[in-house]
Structure formats: C-alpha cells, structure tokens
Motif scaffolding. Structure first.
Motif, PDB file in Angstrom:
ATOM      1  N   GLY A   1      86.000  81.265   9.525  1.00  0.00           N
ATOM      2  CA  GLY A   1      84.855  80.647  10.183  1.00  0.00           C
ATOM      3  C   GLY A   1      83.738  81.653  10.395  1.00  0.00           C
ATOM      4  N   PRO A   2      82.632  81.231  11.032  1.00  0.00           N
ATOM      5  CA  PRO A   2      81.455  82.093  11.141  1.00  0.00           C
ATOM      6  C   PRO A   2      81.587  83.188  12.205  1.00  0.00           C
ATOM      7  CG  PRO A   2      81.068  80.037  12.295  1.00  0.00           C
ATOM      8  CD  PRO A   2      82.406  79.900  11.630  1.00  0.00           C
ATOM      9  N   SER A   3      81.206  84.393  11.841  1.00  0.00           N
ATOM     10  CA  SER A   3      81.117  85.513  12.777  1.00  0.00           C
ATOM     11  C   SER A   3      79.667  85.987  12.786  1.00  0.00           C
ATOM     12  CB  SER A   3      82.034  86.661  12.347  1.00  0.00           C
ATOM     13  OG  SER A   3      81.694  87.855  13.027  1.00  0.00           O
ATOM     14  N   SER A   4      79.020  85.902  13.926  1.00  0.00           N
ATOM     15  CA  SER A   4      77.611  86.302  13.995  1.00  0.00           C
ATOM     16  C   SER A   4      77.425  87.773  13.640  1.00  0.00           C
ATOM     17  CB  SER A   4      77.044  86.024  15.390  1.00  0.00           C
ATOM     18  OG  SER A   4      77.758  86.759  16.375  1.00  0.00           O
ATOM     19  N   LEU A   5      78.424  88.597  13.978  1.00  0.00           N
ATOM     20  CA  LEU A   5      78.305  90.032  13.697  1.00  0.00           C
ATOM     21  C   LEU A   5      78.300  90.292  12.192  1.00  0.00           C
ATOM     22  CD1 LEU A   5      80.698  91.439  16.434  1.00  0.00           C
ATOM     23  CD2 LEU A   5      78.221  91.112  16.544  1.00  0.00           C
ATOM     24  N   LEU A   6      79.236  89.683  11.476  1.00  0.00           N
ATOM     25  CA  LEU A   6      79.294  89.909  10.036  1.00  0.00           C
ATOM     26  C   LEU A   6      78.135  89.228   9.316  1.00  0.00           C
ATOM     27  CD1 LEU A   6      83.103  89.726   9.239  1.00  0.00           C
ATOM     28  CD2 LEU A   6      81.633  91.730   9.378  1.00  0.00           C
ATOM     29  N   LEU A   7      77.754  88.039   9.745  1.00  0.00           N
ATOM     30  CA  LEU A   7      76.617  87.362   9.109  1.00  0.00           C
ATOM     31  C   LEU A   7      75.341  88.183   9.267  1.00  0.00           C
ATOM     32  CD1 LEU A   7      77.257  83.652  10.181  1.00  0.00           C
ATOM     33  CD2 LEU A   7      77.486  84.608   7.880  1.00  0.00           C
ATOM     34  N   SER A   8      75.133  88.747  10.452  1.00  0.00           N
ATOM     35  CA  SER A   8      73.929  89.559  10.683  1.00  0.00           C
ATOM     36  C   SER A   8      73.964  90.829   9.844  1.00  0.00           C
ATOM     37  CB  SER A   8      73.792  89.902  12.171  1.00  0.00           C
ATOM     38  OG  SER A   8      74.862  90.715  12.611  1.00  0.00           O
ATOM     39  N   LEU A   9      75.134  91.444   9.748  1.00  0.00           N
ATOM     40  CA  LEU A   9      75.261  92.667   8.943  1.00  0.00           C
ATOM     41  C   LEU A   9      75.000  92.362   7.471  1.00  0.00           C
ATOM     42  CD1 LEU A   9      76.019  95.686   8.990  1.00  0.00           C
ATOM     43  CD2 LEU A   9      78.398  94.991   8.624  1.00  0.00           C
ATOM     44  N   MET A  10      75.543  91.250   6.982  1.00  0.00           N
ATOM     45  CA  MET A  10      75.333  90.855   5.593  1.00  0.00           C
ATOM     46  C   MET A  10      73.852  90.698   5.275  1.00  0.00           C
ATOM     47  SD  MET A  10      78.337  87.956   5.467  1.00  0.00           S
ATOM     48  CE  MET A  10      77.622  87.100   4.046  1.00  0.00           C
ATOM     49  N   ALA A  11      73.120  90.086   6.213  1.00  0.00           N
ATOM     50  CA  ALA A  11      71.724  89.732   5.957  1.00  0.00           C
ATOM     51  C   ALA A  11      70.731  90.829   6.314  1.00  0.00           C
ATOM     52  CB  ALA A  11      71.366  88.456   6.731  1.00  0.00           C
ATOM     53  N   SER A  12      71.198  91.883   6.980  1.00  0.00           N
ATOM     54  CA  SER A  12      70.282  92.898   7.506  1.00  0.00           C
ATOM     55  C   SER A  12      69.733  93.850   6.454  1.00  0.00           C
ATOM     56  CB  SER A  12      70.996  93.719   8.590  1.00  0.00           C
ATOM     57  OG  SER A  12      72.030  94.515   8.015  1.00  0.00           O
ATOM     58  N   GLY A  13      70.523  94.116   5.407  1.00  0.00           N
ATOM     59  CA  GLY A  13      70.139  95.139   4.446  1.00  0.00           C
ATOM     60  C   GLY A  13      70.508  96.534   4.916  1.00  0.00           C
ATOM     61  N   LEU A  14      71.200  96.642   6.044  1.00  0.00           N
ATOM     62  CA  LEU A  14      71.619  97.941   6.565  1.00  0.00           C
ATOM     63  C   LEU A  14      73.011  98.287   6.022  1.00  0.00           C
ATOM     64  CD1 LEU A  14      70.306  97.591  10.239  1.00  0.00           C
ATOM     65  CD2 LEU A  14      69.084  98.240   8.143  1.00  0.00           C
ATOM     66  N   ASN A  15      73.526  99.426   6.418  1.00  0.00           N
ATOM     67  CA  ASN A  15      74.780  99.923   5.833  1.00  0.00           C
ATOM     68  C   ASN A  15      75.970  99.048   6.231  1.00  0.00           C
ATOM     69  OD1 ASN A  15      76.775 101.385   4.637  1.00  0.00           O
ATOM     70  ND2 ASN A  15      76.501 103.233   5.858  1.00  0.00           N
ATOM     71  N   GLY A  16      76.572  98.375   5.266  1.00  0.00           N
ATOM     72  CA  GLY A  16      77.746  97.558   5.512  1.00  0.00           C
ATOM     73  C   GLY A  16      79.048  98.282   5.248  1.00  0.00           C
ATOM     74  N   GLN A  17      78.967  99.562   4.843  1.00  0.00           N
ATOM     75  CA  GLN A  17      80.165 100.362   4.588  1.00  0.00           C
ATOM     76  C   GLN A  17      80.659 101.044   5.861  1.00  0.00           C
ATOM     77  OE1 GLN A  17      81.761 100.445   1.657  1.00  0.00           O
ATOM     78  NE2 GLN A  17      80.250  99.070   0.757  1.00  0.00           N
ATOM     79  N   SER A  18      79.738 101.320   6.769  1.00  0.00           N
ATOM     80  CA  SER A  18      80.092 101.966   8.032  1.00  0.00           C
ATOM     81  C   SER A  18      79.243 101.348   9.135  1.00  0.00           C
ATOM     82  CB  SER A  18      79.830 103.476   7.950  1.00  0.00           C
ATOM     83  OG  SER A  18      80.100 104.099   9.190  1.00  0.00           O
ATOM     84  N   PHE A  19      79.908 100.748  10.120  1.00  0.00           N
ATOM     85  CA  PHE A  19      79.166 100.093  11.199  1.00  0.00           C
ATOM     86  C   PHE A  19      80.021 100.062  12.457  1.00  0.00           C
ATOM     87  CE2 PHE A  19      81.248  96.987   8.505  1.00  0.00           C
ATOM     88  CZ  PHE A  19      81.941  96.179   9.390  1.00  0.00           C
ATOM     89  N   ALA A  20      79.366  99.899  13.607  1.00  0.00           N
ATOM     90  CA  ALA A  20      80.076  99.868  14.890  1.00  0.00           C
ATOM     91  C   ALA A  20      79.404  98.860  15.810  1.00  0.00           C
ATOM     92  CB  ALA A  20      80.061 101.255  15.533  1.00  0.00           C
ATOM     93  N   PHE A  21      80.231  98.092  16.518  1.00  0.00           N
ATOM     94  CA  PHE A  21      79.726  97.105  17.464  1.00  0.00           C
ATOM     95  C   PHE A  21      79.918  97.627  18.883  1.00  0.00           C
ATOM     96  CE2 PHE A  21      80.846  93.330  20.146  1.00  0.00           C
ATOM     97  CZ  PHE A  21      79.541  92.890  20.315  1.00  0.00           C
ATOM     98  N   HIS A  22      78.854  97.570  19.684  1.00  0.00           N
ATOM     99  CA  HIS A  22      78.893  98.155  21.027  1.00  0.00           C
ATOM    100  C   HIS A  22      78.729  97.131  22.143  1.00  0.00           C
ATOM    101  CE1 HIS A  22      78.732 102.143  19.199  1.00  0.00           C
ATOM    102  NE2 HIS A  22      77.797 101.666  18.404  1.00  0.00           N
ATOM    103  N   GLY A  23      78.636  95.863  21.813  1.00  0.00           N
ATOM    104  CA  GLY A  23      78.512  94.855  22.852  1.00  0.00           C
ATOM    105  C   GLY A  23      77.187  94.968  23.576  1.00  0.00           C
ATOM    106  N   TYR A  24      77.239  94.925  24.909  1.00  0.00           N
ATOM    107  CA  TYR A  24      76.035  94.966  25.736  1.00  0.00           C
ATOM    108  C   TYR A  24      75.705  96.393  26.164  1.00  0.00           C
ATOM    109  CZ  TYR A  24      76.863  89.945  26.198  1.00  0.00           C
ATOM    110  OH  TYR A  24      77.076  88.605  25.930  1.00  0.00           O
ATOM    111  N   LEU A  25      74.421  96.696  26.225  1.00  0.00           N
ATOM    112  CA  LEU A  25      73.967  97.988  26.738  1.00  0.00           C
ATOM    113  C   LEU A  25      73.620  97.853  28.222  1.00  0.00           C
ATOM    114  CD1 LEU A  25      71.694  99.440  23.918  1.00  0.00           C
ATOM    115  CD2 LEU A  25      74.170  99.496  24.171  1.00  0.00           C
ATOM    116  N   PRO A  26      73.432  98.960  28.923  1.00  0.00           N
ATOM    117  CA  PRO A  26      73.075  98.878  30.346  1.00  0.00           C
ATOM    118  C   PRO A  26      71.778  98.085  30.553  1.00  0.00           C
ATOM    119  CG  PRO A  26      73.696 101.118  29.756  1.00  0.00           C
ATOM    120  CD  PRO A  26      73.607 100.360  28.479  1.00  0.00           C
ATOM    121  N   THR A  27      71.690  97.360  31.657  1.00  0.00           N
ATOM    122  CA  THR A  27      70.467  96.594  31.954  1.00  0.00           C
ATOM    123  C   THR A  27      69.384  97.486  32.549  1.00  0.00           C
ATOM    124  OG1 THR A  27      71.382  95.973  34.109  1.00  0.00           O
ATOM    125  CG2 THR A  27      71.708  94.430  32.281  1.00  0.00           C
ATOM    126  N   ASP A  28      69.779  98.588  33.182  1.00  0.00           N
ATOM    127  CA  ASP A  28      68.791  99.530  33.704  1.00  0.00           C
ATOM    128  C   ASP A  28      68.017 100.142  32.540  1.00  0.00           C
ATOM    129  OD1 ASP A  28      67.889 101.449  36.042  1.00  0.00           O
ATOM    130  OD2 ASP A  28      68.429 102.740  34.347  1.00  0.00           O
TER     131      ASP A  28
END
Length: 250
Positions: A130-157
């Motif tokens: 099924g659909p994964s927003s993370l992989l779909l975005s990586l596929m369509a971004s044109g950025l490096n799909g060989q090495s990537f890292a997901f960090h979730g949310y960043l600090p709000t401050d």
C-alpha cells in the motif's frame, strides 16, 4: 497455532467527492479482499476505521457485519502493558489486521512495538502492499534514494528547530544522505520557512503534499529559490495538508 497479523495499508487521506474509485487506484484488489475478511482489527481510531471498512465494502463484501468486526485501539497513548491483550485473539488462533490511520502501519505510525511483540510470541506477520508517503515523496523528489533517513518531527521551538536542521544538513552533506521530516499540517509554512532560512543556499529542499490524491503536489528547489518564492508570496498550497519535507545538502 497462532493467527497471522496482517499489516493493512490505508489511503493517505481523501475528502468528500473523492471516494469513488479511490481504493482501486491505491490499494491492490487482493489486499482489499484480505482486509475485508478479517474478524479483528487493531487501529489508531475505531470510528475512522469503520469509515474505511464502509469504503472497502463498496468493492468487497465484508466477511461479517460491520458491527460484528472487533476493533481495538492502539495509539501513541497506549501503555506498553496493554499490548499483550491486543494480541490475545491472535494467540488464540484468530487472524487480525493492524491498520494505520493513513499509509502503512508501524512506519511513522504507532504499531512497531506490537509487531515486535508479535514476533516474540511466534505470530506470523504479513505486510501488505500500500501507499507510504515517505517512499512516494522520496521517489518523486529527485534526491538521493540510495541513502536516506527519516527523523519524524523536529522541535517546535524556532531556535532548537534551526539548530537541528543545521545538524541534519551537515550529516546530509557528509554522507550524501537525503533527510526526511514531517510536521503537524498547520505548521507546514513555519517548517518550510525554517528550512529555507537555515539551510545553505544550494541545499535542495522538496515539499511533497497530498501524495496519491488529486491535489498532489511535489516541488524540489534550492533553499535560495524557496526563500525567493516565500518572499513573493508563492508558498505551496499545503496549509493543513499532510506534507513530507526532504532535503539534500550539496
């Protein structure tokens, strides 16, 4: 013999008027059929899961009446001690499904600890396509799909967020690694502004919104180009819309 825990994909969202033919475009027919026949579901939200089952029933008759399908909730507030009880029907030999609120279970989503416990209890785990927003975005971004890292949310401050972006940008530059982030949809504008102002001028930033939906938008530009667009009022149409942010340092 224990049952099987199926990891059930969900849509990445939809609005009224977008339901017709939606599942056929996003969820394989065999996955729909398997999901429709499960007697027990573990979900983030029982109400929205029932709505999904009604949508599913348009293509595949449910294995039992909707009110007879057991739905137990698992979310970020579920205590660790409650996981055993969630798996009890599987231990007793019944199949079950773990369904995400959007996208695929256990990825940027509650459920990983339950899946780990299922393995420990000798329960077979079957991930369904099924659909994964993370992989779909990586596929369509044109950025490096060989090495990537997901960090979730960043600090709000703002200061802490900027510091974290710079740390991740340094890592991206050193390892040639694409960095993926998500944000609460009403803070999308603040996130893009932080990326555009904190990153080096040539760092590529991708904004991927409403993936798999008719309103889908994927744009990749340098930090300098995003700063210019934001200054001229040309921000993406992403207010209160699910968005993945990606960047790759030069």
């Amino acid at each position: 013999m224990p049952g099987t825990l199926y990891l059930i994909p969900n849509t990445l969202g939809y609005s009224e008027g977008q339901q017709e033919g939606l599942l056929a475009r996003i969820i394989p027919d065999t996955v729909q059929s398997m999901s429709a026949n499960l007697p027990y579901l573990i979900a983030e939200n029982a109400k929205t899961t029932r709505a999904y089952l009604k949508l599913l029933a348009q293509n595949h008759p449910l294995g039992r009446a909707l009110q007879e399908i057991q739905i137990s909730e698992l979310n970020v507030n579920t205590p660790e001690k409650d996981l055993e009880a969630l798996l009890a029907p599987l231990v007793a030999g019944h199949d079950a499904g773990l369904i995400s609120e959007a996208g695929v279970p256990a990825v940027a989503d509650p459920g990983a600890n339950l899946v780990r416990l299922a393995h420990q209890r000798g329960i077979t785990v079957r991930p369904l396509v099924g659909p994964s927003s993370l992989l779909l975005s990586l596929m369509a971004s044109g950025l490096n799909g060989q090495s990537f890292a997901f960090h979730g949310y960043l600090p709000t401050d703002a200061a802490l967020r900027s510091k974290r972006i710079k740390e991740l940008e340094e890592r991206s530059k050193k390892e040639k690694q694409t960095q993926l982030l998500i944000e609460t949809p009403y803070r999308n504008a603040a996130m893009l502004e932080a990326l555009a102002t904190s990153c080096n001028s040539n760092t590529l930033i991708c904004v991927a919104t409403d993936l798999s939906l008719p309103t889908e938008s994927v744009q990749t530009k340098t930090a300098t180009e995003w700063k210019a667009r934001l200054k001229s009022g040309q921000a993406p149409d992403f207010h209160k819309k699910p968005t993945v942010f990606l960047f790759l340092a030069d």
